[in-house]
Design an enzyme around this catalytic site. Sequence first.
Site, PDB file in Angstrom:
ATOM      1  N   ASP A 142      29.090  43.087  41.593  1.00  0.00           N
ATOM      2  CA  ASP A 142      30.227  42.529  41.692  1.00  0.00           C
ATOM      3  C   ASP A 142      31.517  43.484  42.572  1.00  0.00           C
ATOM      4  O   ASP A 142      31.147  44.521  42.678  1.00  0.00           O
ATOM      5  CB  ASP A 142      30.848  42.424  40.208  1.00  0.00           C
ATOM      6  CG  ASP A 142      32.226  41.764  40.248  1.00  0.00           C
ATOM      7  OD1 ASP A 142      32.459  40.720  40.619  1.00  0.00           O
ATOM      8  OD2 ASP A 142      33.269  42.412  39.622  1.00  0.00           O
ATOM      9  N   ASP A 159      31.695  44.341  35.926  1.00  0.00           N
ATOM     10  CA  ASP A 159      32.724  45.157  34.874  1.00  0.00           C
ATOM     11  C   ASP A 159      33.624  44.300  34.327  1.00  0.00           C
ATOM     12  O   ASP A 159      34.051  44.496  33.052  1.00  0.00           O
ATOM     13  CB  ASP A 159      33.776  45.792  35.786  1.00  0.00           C
ATOM     14  CG  ASP A 159      34.822  45.290  36.418  1.00  0.00           C
ATOM     15  OD1 ASP A 159      34.386  44.569  37.218  1.00  0.00           O
ATOM     16  OD2 ASP A 159      35.908  45.561  36.453  1.00  0.00           O
ATOM     17  N   ASP A 177      32.439  38.414  34.246  1.00  0.00           N
ATOM     18  CA  ASP A 177      30.768  38.989  34.901  1.00  0.00           C
ATOM     19  C   ASP A 177      29.856  38.910  33.610  1.00  0.00           C
ATOM     20  O   ASP A 177      28.553  38.840  34.034  1.00  0.00           O
ATOM     21  CB  ASP A 177      30.979  40.439  35.325  1.00  0.00           C
ATOM     22  CG  ASP A 177      31.770  40.449  36.567  1.00  0.00           C
ATOM     23  OD1 ASP A 177      32.138  39.414  37.145  1.00  0.00           O
ATOM     24  OD2 ASP A 177      32.214  41.655  36.817  1.00  0.00           O
TER      25      ASP A 177
HETATM   26  P1  ADP Z   1      36.798  38.993  41.591  1.00  0.00           P
HETATM   27  O1  ADP Z   1      35.422  38.189  41.974  1.00  0.00           O
HETATM   28  O2  ADP Z   1      37.105  39.969  42.574  1.00  0.00           O
HETATM   29  O3  ADP Z   1      36.583  39.645  40.228  1.00  0.00           O
HETATM   30  P2  ADP Z   1      38.433  36.738  40.617  1.00  0.00           P
HETATM   31  O4  ADP Z   1      37.449  35.834  40.566  1.00  0.00           O
HETATM   32  O5  ADP Z   1      39.198  37.429  39.499  1.00  0.00           O
HETATM   33  O6  ADP Z   1      37.926  37.954  41.438  1.00  0.00           O
HETATM   34  O7  ADP Z   1      39.707  36.202  41.633  1.00  0.00           O
HETATM   35  C1  ADP Z   1      39.211  35.502  42.596  1.00  0.00           C
HETATM   36  C2  ADP Z   1      40.611  35.319  43.649  1.00  0.00           C
HETATM   37  O8  ADP Z   1      41.520  34.742  42.946  1.00  0.00           O
HETATM   38  C3  ADP Z   1      41.259  36.751  43.908  1.00  0.00           C
HETATM   39  O9  ADP Z   1      40.590  37.521  45.061  1.00  0.00           O
HETATM   40  C4  ADP Z   1      42.828  36.082  44.172  1.00  0.00           C
HETATM   41  O10 ADP Z   1      42.908  35.618  45.541  1.00  0.00           O
HETATM   42  C5  ADP Z   1      42.787  34.879  43.344  1.00  0.00           C
HETATM   43  N1  ADP Z   1      43.382  35.141  42.004  1.00  0.00           N
HETATM   44  C6  ADP Z   1      42.795  35.518  40.660  1.00  0.00           C
HETATM   45  N2  ADP Z   1      43.752  35.767  39.757  1.00  0.00           N
HETATM   46  C7  ADP Z   1      45.060  35.916  40.513  1.00  0.00           C
HETATM   47  C8  ADP Z   1      46.251  36.343  40.037  1.00  0.00           C
HETATM   48  N3  ADP Z   1      46.492  36.707  38.688  1.00  0.00           N
HETATM   49  N4  ADP Z   1      47.222  36.082  40.951  1.00  0.00           N
HETATM   50  C9  ADP Z   1      47.030  36.039  42.307  1.00  0.00           C
HETATM   51  N5  ADP Z   1      45.530  35.643  42.567  1.00  0.00           N
HETATM   52  C10 ADP Z   1      44.739  35.529  41.895  1.00  0.00           C
HETATM   53 MG    MG Z   2      35.614  41.668  38.833  1.00  0.00          MG
END
Ligand code: ADP
Ligand code: MG
Length: 298
Positions: A38, A243, A247
């Site tokens: 991740d 993490d 996930d």
């Molecule tokens: P990751 O796989 O990096 O853990 P997430 O699945 O949580 O990422 O989020 C994917 C994308 O969605 C982020 O890169 C962001 O662009 C957008 N995103 C998620 N949550 C938020 C938030 N609270 N505010 C703004 N953008 C968000």
């Molecule tokens: Mg993550």
Amino acid sequence: ATPTAIMVGTGVGAEHGVLIKGGQALERIRELTTVVLDKTGTVTRGKPEVTDVVPAPGLDGGADPGLELLRLAALAELRSEHPLGAAIVARAQEAGLALAEPVERFEARPGQGVVAVVAGRTVAVGTRRLMEALGVPVEPLAAEAERLEAAGKTVVYVAVDGRLAGVLALADTVKPGSAEAVAALKRLGLQVVLLTGDNWRTAWAIARQVGIERVEAEVLPDQKARVVQDLQAAGEVVAMVGDGINDAPALAQADLGIAIGTGSDIAIEAGEIVLVGGDLRGVVTALALSRRTLRTIQ
Ligand code: ADP
Ligand code: MG
């Protein structure tokens, strides 16, 4: 493996910050062909910081449109539990913004962003896909966003009442041990895959920094387990390292789930191996340990 050998193996692991829950996990490590990492919180620190504030042309923000953009985004994110939201709120507070306006409604959209009603105005903060779903044209800042993403930054778009108000860029640094861990895994003949909900350009920029050659990006939280499943269907024996709360299903789907010890309780629960200090080199330690332990007994 005999119980004694396993206890020795897991004991040595614990000394190196690698917690192995039972002998089965230790044995299964040897079968692995692919390690899925991740991005946020695993390869990177998971502590993003706002680096760029770019108001859209024509945003009515009085003397300082940048501050107004940050203020609106932070108000929308006030109740967010996402690290990106927390970083935006922290930046606004550092800038001395009061964030006192009432937030009448708040909705988190996992993997996409947030939508909130702030003093009667609808403020959305999130991905390009979220903007498209809301019918907000992003063209005025698309080129700027792509430039920021190519530098490995996560770009979030901000819309107010259906119109683009600007973009914010956030940077999250790669952990010190990540590149070394990836190199060692590749030397051991394992395929390494970067998995993220973030956009493709940012994901590839991070992948290049640590030497990863395969990327699965823009994966919504409920689709992460599916990516693992697809790899398994293609004949891979998969370890998933993650993490976040999101996930956990992918960790459970993987042949071996490896959780980052500084991550969410749900992920730690789901992991058969826990990297206590969060150092990815622990995966390599676990591999070496597995080989050594099993050789000792054979
Ligand atoms: P990751 O796989 O990096 O853990 P997430 O699945 O949580 O990422 O989020 C994917 C994308 O969605 C982020 O890169 C962001 O662009 C957008 N995103 C998620 N949550 C938020 C938030 N609270 N505010 C703004 N953008 C968000
Ligand atoms: Mg993550």
